[in-house]
Design a protein around this motif. Structure first.
Motif, short mmCIF file in Angstrom:
data_model
loop_
_atom_site.label_atom_id
_atom_site.label_comp_id
_atom_site.label_asym_id
_atom_site.label_seq_id
_atom_site.Cartn_x
_atom_site.Cartn_y
_atom_site.Cartn_z
N LYS A 791 12.23 53.27 -100.41
CA LYS A 791 10.98 52.78 -101.01
C LYS A 791 10.98 51.26 -100.93
CE LYS A 791 11.31 56.56 -104.38
NZ LYS A 791 11.38 56.90 -105.82
N TYR A 792 9.87 50.68 -100.54
CA TYR A 792 9.82 49.23 -100.41
C TYR A 792 8.39 48.73 -100.59
CZ TYR A 792 8.45 50.45 -95.61
OH TYR A 792 7.84 50.99 -94.51
N SER A 793 8.29 47.46 -100.94
CA SER A 793 6.99 46.83 -101.11
C SER A 793 6.98 45.47 -100.42
CB SER A 793 6.67 46.65 -102.60
OG SER A 793 7.66 45.87 -103.25
N SER A 794 5.79 45.05 -100.01
CA SER A 794 5.61 43.74 -99.38
C SER A 794 4.34 43.12 -99.95
CB SER A 794 5.48 43.87 -97.86
OG SER A 794 6.63 44.45 -97.29
N TRP A 795 4.30 41.79 -99.96
CA TRP A 795 3.10 41.13 -100.48
C TRP A 795 2.97 39.72 -99.92
CZ3 TRP A 795 7.31 42.37 -103.61
CH2 TRP A 795 8.06 41.28 -104.09
N ASP A 796 1.78 39.22 -99.99
CA ASP A 796 1.48 37.84 -99.65
C ASP A 796 0.29 37.43 -100.52
OD1 ASP A 796 1.42 35.36 -98.46
OD2 ASP A 796 1.50 36.12 -96.41
N THR A 797 -0.28 36.28 -100.25
CA THR A 797 -1.37 35.78 -101.11
C THR A 797 -2.61 36.66 -101.04
OG1 THR A 797 -2.05 34.32 -99.31
CG2 THR A 797 -0.58 33.40 -100.99
N ASN A 798 -2.77 37.44 -99.94
CA ASN A 798 -4.00 38.22 -99.81
C ASN A 798 -3.76 39.72 -99.67
OD1 ASN A 798 -2.94 38.13 -97.23
ND2 ASN A 798 -4.96 38.01 -96.23
N PHE A 799 -2.55 40.22 -99.94
CA PHE A 799 -2.36 41.67 -99.87
C PHE A 799 -1.12 42.08 -100.67
CE2 PHE A 799 0.76 40.54 -96.70
CZ PHE A 799 1.71 41.54 -96.76
N TYR A 800 -1.07 43.38 -100.98
CA TYR A 800 0.11 44.02 -101.56
C TYR A 800 0.22 45.42 -100.95
CZ TYR A 800 3.31 46.33 -104.76
OH TYR A 800 4.37 47.03 -105.28
N SER A 801 1.43 45.81 -100.53
CA SER A 801 1.61 47.14 -99.94
C SER A 801 2.85 47.81 -100.52
CB SER A 801 1.72 47.05 -98.42
OG SER A 801 2.93 46.41 -98.04
N TYR A 802 2.80 49.12 -100.54
CA TYR A 802 3.93 49.93 -101.03
C TYR A 802 4.11 51.11 -100.07
CZ TYR A 802 6.70 53.14 -103.83
OH TYR A 802 7.67 54.01 -104.27
N ASN A 803 5.39 51.39 -99.72
CA ASN A 803 5.68 52.46 -98.77
C ASN A 803 6.90 53.27 -99.21
OD1 ASN A 803 4.53 50.00 -97.10
ND2 ASN A 803 3.99 51.85 -95.97
N GLU A 804 6.90 54.51 -98.79
CA GLU A 804 8.06 55.39 -98.96
C GLU A 804 8.32 56.10 -97.64
OE1 GLU A 804 7.75 58.15 -102.15
OE2 GLU A 804 7.40 56.61 -103.69
N ASN A 805 9.60 56.14 -97.23
CA ASN A 805 10.02 56.87 -96.04
C ASN A 805 11.19 57.78 -96.41
OD1 ASN A 805 8.18 55.47 -94.46
ND2 ASN A 805 9.67 53.92 -93.82
N TRP A 806 11.18 58.97 -95.91
CA TRP A 806 12.33 59.84 -96.11
C TRP A 806 12.37 60.89 -95.00
CZ3 TRP A 806 7.75 60.24 -98.62
CH2 TRP A 806 7.16 61.51 -98.74
N ARG A 807 13.51 61.52 -94.88
CA ARG A 807 13.70 62.56 -93.89
C ARG A 807 14.58 63.66 -94.49
NH1 ARG A 807 17.89 59.84 -89.49
NH2 ARG A 807 19.57 59.35 -90.94
N ASP A 808 14.79 64.73 -93.73
CA ASP A 808 15.68 65.78 -94.22
C ASP A 808 17.03 65.18 -94.56
OD1 ASP A 808 13.74 67.64 -93.79
OD2 ASP A 808 14.45 68.20 -91.80
N SER A 809 17.39 65.19 -95.81
CA SER A 809 18.67 64.61 -96.20
C SER A 809 19.58 65.60 -96.91
CB SER A 809 18.45 63.38 -97.10
OG SER A 809 17.69 63.74 -98.24
N ARG A 810 19.00 66.62 -97.56
CA ARG A 810 19.85 67.64 -98.16
C ARG A 810 20.19 68.67 -97.09
NH1 ARG A 810 18.05 70.13 -103.71
NH2 ARG A 810 16.27 70.82 -102.47
N MET A 811 21.44 68.63 -96.65
CA MET A 811 21.88 69.47 -95.54
C MET A 811 23.26 70.06 -95.86
SD MET A 811 20.77 67.01 -92.35
CE MET A 811 21.46 65.55 -93.13
#
Length: 841
Positions: A791-811
């Protein structure tokens, strides 16, 4: 009486002759040029491996006064010269081992050279009288400039990859996409057998092929200075025992994941042959979601972008490795190694995007389906020459290495767009990328004892690399039923680099061998050229740089040691972030390289302490890094003015543009703590804690100019009887803000414009020895609670973003391996033997 007289005369003559011989002997030797020499080799008493940087001190027998000393080299050998006739004794010391005393060393004019041959030393927590057989290596060793992690001890990586191995090592982190970072930074140089590799992912290398991992946070001048936080060197297994030995292994995992490995080694007199084959097949589901808010200047208006994607990747890897060692004599070896790697990926991704705003009713929906196909071929060849001499510690090596990587990439894209309930005609696009890279290395190194117990290392190296990437973009013309070339989204980029370097290192001991030090300097001349063929844009660089290193260690006793080190290092931008081509293939996320991006230079200081008791091992360290010209990803949402300046009309949406910039500099402080504790005969734990703080200076957005983070790793090992091992491992990573973020290239996250969120997971593993311990059954469960998400976020003076990435991890993985003629049993203490993180400095 006559007989007594004759006997008396003969006795007198004999005594006179002996006295005359001794007198002539004393007169016959020129004592002013006398040079007594003591040589030998120090090895571990358990596995007979050489012990590097052990101190060998020589004392006078009559008064125990220190005469001189020496350090062992990487093969465990030492030499002490310029000794006068007399009787001596030697003491061999290395942190974590019992001090060994060797007496009866007599230097005489007739016997000036004494060879102590192989001197074995006993680990401090071993009992020489024990008779139970285990024959296991220690899991973590410390040398003057590196830590060595023996992979065989980690149950949880059975059936896994190099990425699984690395994420279990203190100070190393691996994200869900396989990106590796060391001490909170992804600017780390990863080597395979001491050389850059053609591997494009750590998932290509099976864990069972790895013998050990060397972590070098402040490398000596012998190593290339690339990687601001240091070097991770992955050493591949290669046996040299006489006769034939081998290993076969099979693993199967949930989600249609399979792997197999077969390796063999044959040693007969002057020839050693080795070969291995590994196969990996698997499927992986990937998921992501994200949202972005864009703020318009001087208004309350905002636009919004919501995205989510699902994808499935199918992967196939084949790796063939082989070679030989030819022993010309007992001091000269010629070796050849070849490696062939085939890899293929097929991945389909569905990306759904919704774009809207708060100042009108416009609503844009986009569905982008991408089917990627990727085939790669890599091959590497190395020729190595090693010559040892009669003088212990003297060695000359020469190496030639060549590698080539070819990649063919095909991406078919279909896009459906609905704007305010009006459906646009479907768009079909195709991208191909044909790229290759050649790398050639030639180097020679020389090591020799010098002066009173000192050692001199020197060498020269030439490195030449060229890469060529031809990216072609086509759009399907539905009316003409043909594919049309899109010059605005195609590019051809060529990058060449030549680095010529030389280094020198001097090491020695003083103060009764309690202090050892190493001083080095490396000089490099870099010539680089990048060329974008489409626009004939050329950028040339020519840099001469100096990289000093220094290490000093103090061992007041066998249980305690302190070490201080310094190095200057560099992180050079690679071709992808230098390519000035504007990539608009993803309509919402554009990227463009910076051909004038400067390398970043880091000065690093590291102070560490090691405690080595019978059941407790502790290592603690603090470090500081100052990086000049630090580069980081820079992302912004383009305004209409920006688009107009770039030659674009109104698009109906505002994409982000990612590139790279140089900051003025940034600073990092950090600390590490590693504990190994034997709680009971059947239970032991390893725990590590890492903390780091970053302060950024330059073009950094508010709130992302500084930050701290920490992570904890805990592993618990249980021994049940003689043939069952259990392991439980947990990892927690706190939120972080770092200059480079995590990831590679334009896929970096966090960095100077945001942060990564916390992440945690738990693994469980079991190993059962069968068939008289020649066979092993393993069962592993990864990410038991399915909590591993990026999970990560990015921002600047004119925007804010939030993202989540995942894959099959329970194996779940189940595996079986069988060893042929290579399992050696040795005497050591049962249960009390610490085979986890054994810290030895």
């Amino acid at each position: 009486m006559k007989n007594y007289f004759i006997l008396f005369v003969l006795s007198v003559i004999s005594i006179a002759s002996i006295a005359q011989d001794r007198s002539q002997g004393r007169r016959g030797y020129d004592m002013s040029n006398f040079n007594g020499v003591v040589t030998g080799k120090v090895v571990d008493s358990l596995d007979r491996t050489p012990v590097e940087y052990a101190t060998v001190a020589l004392y006078r027998q009559k008064d125990s006064s220190l005469v001189t000393g020496s350090l062992t080299d990487e093969s465990g050998k030492f030499i002490i010269e310029k000794l006068k006739p007399g009787r001596y004794y030697a003491e061999i010391k290395f942190i974590g081992y019992e001090t060994r005393r060797i007496g009866g060393i007599a230097i005489t004019p007739r016997s000036p050279n004494i060879n102590l041959e192989t001197c074995s030393i006993l680990a401090a927590n071993e009992n020489i009288e024990a008779v139970v057989v285990t024959g296991e290596k220690k899991m973590l060793l410390h040398n003057l400039d590196k830590k060595v992690f023996n992979v065989d001890k980690d149950v949880s990586v059975e059936g896994g990859t190099a990425a699984d191995v690395l994420e279990n090592i203190p100070s190393i982190e691996v994200d869900t996409d396989g990106n590796v970072s060391l001490r909170g930074s992804s600017n780390v140089n990863i080597l395979i057998d001491g050389r850059p590799s053609m591997l494009t992912s750590m998932d290509e290398l099976p864990a069972q092929m790895i013998e050990r991992v060397e972590v070098i946070t402040n490398p000596s001048a012998k190593y290339d200075p690339d990687g601001n936080t240091g070097i991770i060197n992955i050493v591949i297994k290669k046996r040299k025992e006489p006769g034939y030995n081998g290993m076969v292994s099979f693993n199967a995992g949930s989600g249609d994941k399979y792997s197999a490995i077969a390796s063999m080694n044959w040693r007969q007199e002057k020839v050693n042959l080795f070969a291995s084959y590994s196969f990996r097949k698997g499927e992986m589901n990937r998921y992501s979601l994200g949202n972005r808010v864009t703020f318009f200047e001087n208004t309350t208006d905002s636009s919004f972008l919501d995205q989510n994607s699902t994808g499935q990747a199918k992967m196939m890897f084949h790796n063939i490795r082989g070679g030989f060692d030819f022993f010309l004599d007992n001091k000269t070896t010629l070796s050849f190694t070849g490696n062939l790697n085939f890899r293929s990926f097929d991945m389909g991704t569905d990306l759904f995007s919704n774009s809207y705003n708060n100042f009108n009713s416009d609503f844009l929906q986009n569905n982008r389906i991408t089917n990627n196909g990727y085939d790669g071929l890599g091959h590497e060849y190395s020729l190595n020459f090693k010559r040892k001499y009669d003088i212990a510690g003297k060695e000359w090596t020469a190496d030639v290495f060549f590698s080539r990587r070819n990649n063919d990439f095909l991406s078919d894209i279909s896009e459906e767009e609905i704007f305010n309930s009006i459906t646009s005609p479907d768009v079909f696009e195709r991208a191909t990328n044909d790229d290759w890279m050649n790398a050639f290395t030639a180097q020679t190194d020389y090591v020799a004892p010098i002066g009173n117990g000192g050692r001199l290392e020197t060498g020269v190296k030439a490195f030449i690399r060229k890469s060529d990437a031809d990216y072609v973009y086509n759009v399907f013309n539905t009316s003409g039923n043909i594919w049309e070339y899109d010059a605005t989204r195609s590019n051809h980029f060529i990058y060449t680099e030549q680095i010529f370097s030389a280094y020198g290192i001097y090491s020695n001991t003083f103060a009764d061998g309690k202090f050892s030090y190493q001083l080095g300097l490396r000089v490099e001349d870099q010539l680089a050229k990048s060329e974008l063929k489409n626009t004939n844009t050329v950028a040339d660089t020519n840099r001469l740089n100096f990289f000093p290193t220094a290490h000093i260690r103090w061992e007041p006793s066998n249980a305690h040691s302190f070490q201080l080190s310094y190095s200057r290092r560099v992180n050079r931008p690679y071709s992808r972030v230098l390519n000035p081509f504007l990539n608009t293939s993803d309509k919402y996320n554009w990227s463009q390289g910076n051909p004038y991006l400067e390398p970043e230079f880091t000065s690093s200081i590291d102070l560490s302490y090691n405690l080595n008791l019978r059941k407790t091992k502790v290592t603690a360290s603090v470090y500081y890094r100052d990086t000049r010209n630090g580069f980081s990803r820079n992302m912004k949402v383009l305004t209409q003015d920006d688009l107009n300046a770039m030659g674009f009309d109104t698009l109906g949406y505002f994409p982000t543009l990612s590139t790279f910039i140089n900051l003025s500099h940034y600073e990092n402080w950090g600390s590490e703590f590693v504990l190994t504790q034997n709680i009971a005969k059947w239970w032991r734990i390893n725990a590590s804690y890492s903390y780091y703080y970053s302060k950024l200076y330059g073009d950094v957005v508010s709130g992302a100019d500084e930050g701290s983070s920490w992570n904890v790793k805990l592993a618990s090992y249980f021994t049940i009887g003689k043939n069952v091992d259990l392991q439980v491992r947990g990892n927690y990573r706190a939120p972080s803000v770092t200059v480079g973020g995590s990831g590679r290239g334009f896929h970096m996250i966090g960095g100077a414009q945001g942060e990564t969120k916390e992440m945690f997971w738990f693994d469980l593993g079991a190993r059962i020895y069968v068939l008289k311990r020649k066979g092993t059954i393993t069962v592993n469960v990864r990410d038991i609670f399915d909590t591993r998400k990026l999970k990560y976020s990015s921002w600047d003076t004119n925007f804010y973003s939030y993202n989540e990435n995942w894959r099959d991890s329970r194996m779940i993985f189940v595996g079986f391996s069988y060893r042929i003629n290579n399992y050696k049993m040795r005497q050591t203490k049962n249960n009390e033997m610490d085979d986890s993180f054994d810290i030895i400095e």
